[in-house]
Scaffold this active site. Sequence first.
Site, short mmCIF file in Angstrom:
data_model
loop_
_atom_site.label_atom_id
_atom_site.label_comp_id
_atom_site.label_asym_id
_atom_site.label_seq_id
_atom_site.Cartn_x
_atom_site.Cartn_y
_atom_site.Cartn_z
N ASN A 131 54.01 24.47 33.96
CA ASN A 131 53.29 24.02 35.16
C ASN A 131 52.85 22.57 35.03
OD1 ASN A 131 52.79 26.10 37.40
ND2 ASN A 131 52.52 27.30 35.53
N MET A 168 44.26 28.81 28.27
CA MET A 168 44.00 30.23 28.08
C MET A 168 42.64 30.51 27.42
SD MET A 168 46.48 31.23 29.75
CE MET A 168 46.90 32.96 29.57
N LEU A 174 36.24 29.36 30.46
CA LEU A 174 35.30 28.23 30.39
C LEU A 174 33.87 28.71 30.60
CD1 LEU A 174 37.31 25.64 32.51
CD2 LEU A 174 37.11 25.73 30.01
N HIS A 203 47.11 30.68 38.82
CA HIS A 203 47.02 32.03 38.26
C HIS A 203 48.21 32.85 38.78
CE1 HIS A 203 45.15 35.58 36.57
NE2 HIS A 203 45.46 36.21 37.69
N VAL A 262 35.59 34.42 36.34
CA VAL A 262 36.98 34.20 35.93
C VAL A 262 37.95 34.56 37.07
CG1 VAL A 262 38.78 34.90 34.30
CG2 VAL A 262 36.43 34.58 33.51
N ASP A 263 38.78 33.61 37.46
CA ASP A 263 39.80 33.81 38.50
C ASP A 263 39.18 34.22 39.84
OD1 ASP A 263 41.75 33.19 36.58
OD2 ASP A 263 41.97 35.28 35.99
N ALA A 273 57.80 30.04 41.56
CA ALA A 273 56.92 29.82 42.72
C ALA A 273 55.70 28.99 42.32
CB ALA A 273 56.49 31.16 43.31
#
Length: 192
Positions: free
Chosen positions: A17, A94, A97, A113, A148-149, A177
């Site tokens: 990425n 990975m 934080l 993600h 997270v996410d 993608a």
Amino acid sequence: MTERAKVAVLISGRGSNMTALIEASKAPDCPYAVVLVLSNKPEAEGLVLAAEAGIPTLAIDHKPFGADRERHECALDAALREAGAEYVALAGYMRVLTPYLVEAWAGRMINIHPSLLPKYPGLDTHRRAIEAGDKEAGCTAHLVTAGVDEGPVVDQAVVPVLPGDTPETLAARVLAAEHALYPRALAGLVAR
Ligand code: GAR
């Protein structure tokens, strides 16, 4: 053209990425420039790729900091500021934080993600999508917040889950993608 936004990319591994972000930044009308690639793993393959692309690189190993995540992030933050970064793009970084770094870069830190959030935060996203019988999978670019996410979605891309898919075949389709989505999402963020 007006000054391009300065972006630092945080990685932990192969950096595909990151490479997509760097490649896209070569377009004359790209609104961002990558000023630093920073890794918590000195052996990350992405550091080599970034150096080959002529981008300054730095590794700040988390191991010597032990359980003191904030002190490691303090060192990361100092490096980001030293590089003049205005935005931070997590690209396969990975480590979770702490609020320290998240708050320091609130609204200016983006992550990619490999799922259609809010589905499947965390790890093993492709296996979970296949086991759930999902017909569609994909990826999400989102702002980083303390959960997270969980941060606000900037953009998403959808791919089909095909009969016979394994986590590996689905991961490859989603990764392609990601490489298309992430540069577009970052460009959109810095142009806001
Ligand atoms: C990518 O699939 C990215 O979405 C994922 O790790 C991979 C890194 O690959 N990130 C996460 O799972 C973060 N929660 P890359 O190093 O080749 O970009």
